[in-house]
Design a protein around this motif. Structure first.
Motif, PDB file in Angstrom:
ATOM      1  N   LEU A 266     -27.726 -80.460 -23.238  1.00 42.45           N
ATOM      2  CA  LEU A 266     -27.129 -80.948 -24.469  1.00 42.45           C
ATOM      3  C   LEU A 266     -27.440 -80.693 -25.649  1.00 42.45           C
ATOM      4  O   LEU A 266     -26.781 -81.027 -26.792  1.00 42.45           O
TER       5      LEU A 266
ATOM      6  N   ALA B 210     -24.795 -79.082 -28.425  1.00 47.58           N
ATOM      7  CA  ALA B 210     -23.747 -79.902 -28.823  1.00 47.58           C
ATOM      8  C   ALA B 210     -24.316 -81.123 -29.601  1.00 47.58           C
ATOM      9  O   ALA B 210     -23.713 -81.771 -30.389  1.00 47.58           O
ATOM     10  N   ALA B 211     -25.638 -81.627 -29.355  1.00 48.27           N
ATOM     11  CA  ALA B 211     -26.009 -82.686 -29.964  1.00 48.27           C
ATOM     12  C   ALA B 211     -26.484 -82.336 -31.379  1.00 48.27           C
ATOM     13  O   ALA B 211     -26.521 -83.330 -32.378  1.00 48.27           O
TER      14      ALA B 211
ATOM     15  N   ASP C  74     -21.049 -84.995 -21.989  1.00 46.14           N
ATOM     16  CA  ASP C  74     -22.162 -85.042 -23.433  1.00 46.14           C
ATOM     17  C   ASP C  74     -22.180 -86.689 -23.429  1.00 46.14           C
ATOM     18  O   ASP C  74     -23.428 -87.134 -23.855  1.00 46.14           O
TER      19      ASP C  74
ATOM     20  N   ARG D 293     -25.892 -88.794 -23.071  1.00 39.69           N
ATOM     21  CA  ARG D 293     -26.281 -89.564 -24.275  1.00 39.69           C
ATOM     22  C   ARG D 293     -26.700 -91.118 -23.862  1.00 39.69           C
ATOM     23  O   ARG D 293     -27.461 -91.705 -24.328  1.00 39.69           O
TER      24      ARG D 293
ATOM     25  N   ARG E 269     -19.633 -76.259 -26.304  1.00 42.71           N
ATOM     26  CA  ARG E 269     -21.233 -76.161 -26.769  1.00 42.71           C
ATOM     27  C   ARG E 269     -21.622 -75.097 -27.640  1.00 42.71           C
ATOM     28  O   ARG E 269     -22.831 -75.420 -28.323  1.00 42.71           O
TER      29      ARG E 269
END
Length: 393
Positions: free
Chosen positions: A6, A9-10, A96, A100, A237
């Motif tokens: 992740l 993307a985070a 995602d 989270r 991503r």
């Protein structure tokens, strides 16, 4: 492992309205291809008898033939590939979001895929035989499992699926080229009569009777679906849809490479004739679809698109499932004998009314989705889906 996957993307949480605009363009773009199915003799079954064969603008360069050829060239296979990539993006966003929250994956996603498969089945039986939702639902189950694997596994799966699909398309193209040209086929008279004058129950029975043949596209293109789903995951991503310098750079490169390579390759397969149809629609078209992603992204970045157009596409994109079903339902009622029967009434009158039909349905969807979203937060079918999945939870 989830935290590691992740990480890219985070760091890119600020997003453009690009995804909704792209979905809206993909929905209306698929209708640019499907509208010829509804308006051709034999409709859904006529696809197998060559009823969708485009005119040859080189043999007859009339204004009508040129307009129809360009219209079909810009749409056939391109927006379907775009829609498929975006479905992969949506799947990655859901993964995602679950990561989270700390939810297991795929968790409840198989229920969502099952619901989509049921929606697609109902759509196939009651409205349109060339439905894409059933194929997306099956592909999504595999890709959802791959999302929980390593990047190395996903990359291998993506390129293996793409290579196998391209090999299959190439072999079928070579087989078509090796066969002697036969006389032109004509639509099946019984199918023409069914869609022009038959009743609605008879049309449903016809789809069920020919289920295997009418469901061949998602089976044949399964490798391409997996490839494009995973490509959508990679683009997400990488930050291709974010309001960052990196996102703008990726979109510019997509436009340059996708259009630069996709346009000549698609032109070559189109001018090559019917023997190159599969290679064009299922081989070259996805490359141009990437160019469309980049071009639309660059146009939004640089504010080339008028605000009303952006708003209309965004509204259609936010209600994509509802608009996809609605556009096919409207065309069915307008073109088949169970409704206004325009396909038979205007048969042989040229392509202008078909392109006008596309424009009219598109404007109706844009206006309807915009008005709907002024009062409701989700499209009607999207709201049903949320309610069903929430109740099961």
């Amino acid at each position: 492992m989830a935290d590691t996957l992740l990480a890219p993307a985070a760091q890119k949480t600020t997003r453009l309205p690009l995804l909704d605009v792209l979905r809206g363009a993909a929905i209306l773009g698929t209708l640019m291809t499907n509208v010829w199915i509804f308006t051709s003799p034999g409709s859904e079954w006529g696809v197998f008898q060559g009823a969708l064969k485009a005119p040859d603008p080189l043999a007859d360069p009339s204004a009508a033939h040129l307009a129809e050829s360009v219209f079909r060239f810009l749409a056939d296979g391109k927006f379907l590939a775009l829609l498929t990539v975006l479905f992969g993006v949506g799947l990655a966003i859901q993964y995602d979001s679950a990561a989270r929250r700390g939810d297991p994956w795929p968790g409840r996603y198989p229920r969502r895929a099952a619901f989509l498969f049921v929606e697609g089945t109902v759509h196939f039986v009651l409205v349109f035989a060339w439905d894409v939702l059933m194929g997306y639902a099956v592909t999504a189950l595999l890709v959802a499992w791959l999302l929980a694997r390593s990047e190395k596994v996903r990359r291998r799966a993506m390129w293996t699926a793409g290579a196998l699909h391209l090999a299959l398309v190439s072999l079928l193209t070579l087989d078509a080229l090796s066969r002697p040209s036969g006389p032109p086929t004509s639509p099946d008279a019984a199918a023409v009569e069914l869609y022009a004058h038959g009743g609605y129950p008879a049309q449903i029975a016809f789809r069920l009777e020919h289920f295997a043949a009418l469901r061949i596209e998602p089976v044949f293109s399964f490798g391409l679906l997996v490839f494009l789903f995973l490509l959508g995951v990679r683009l997400h991503r990488a930050g291709a849809f974010t309001a960052t310098a990196e996102g703008r750079r990726i979109r510019t490169r997509l436009a340059a490479w996708g259009l630069g390579l996709g346009l000549p390759l698609n032109a070559a397969t189109t001018l090559g004739g019917g023997d190159f149809y599969l290679l064009g629609r299922y081989g070259a078209a996805p490359l141009l679809a990437l160019g469309y992603i980049g071009l639309i992204g660059v146009a939004l970045d640089r504010r080339w698109v008028p605000a009303p157009v952006t708003s209309a596409l965004r509204s259609v994109g936010r209600t994509a499932l509802s608009c996809y079903v609605a556009q096919n339902l409207l065309c069915m009622l307008l073109c088949y004998g169970i409704g206004l029967g325009l396909a038979e009434r205007l048969d042989g009158s040229g392509p202008w009314w078909v392109m006008g039909l596309w424009a009219g349905v598109s404007l109706t969807l844009a206006a309807g989705s915009w008005l709907w979203l002024r009062r409701f937060g989700h499209g009607p079918l999207e709201a049903v889906q949320r309610a069903v999945l929430r109740s099961r939870r």
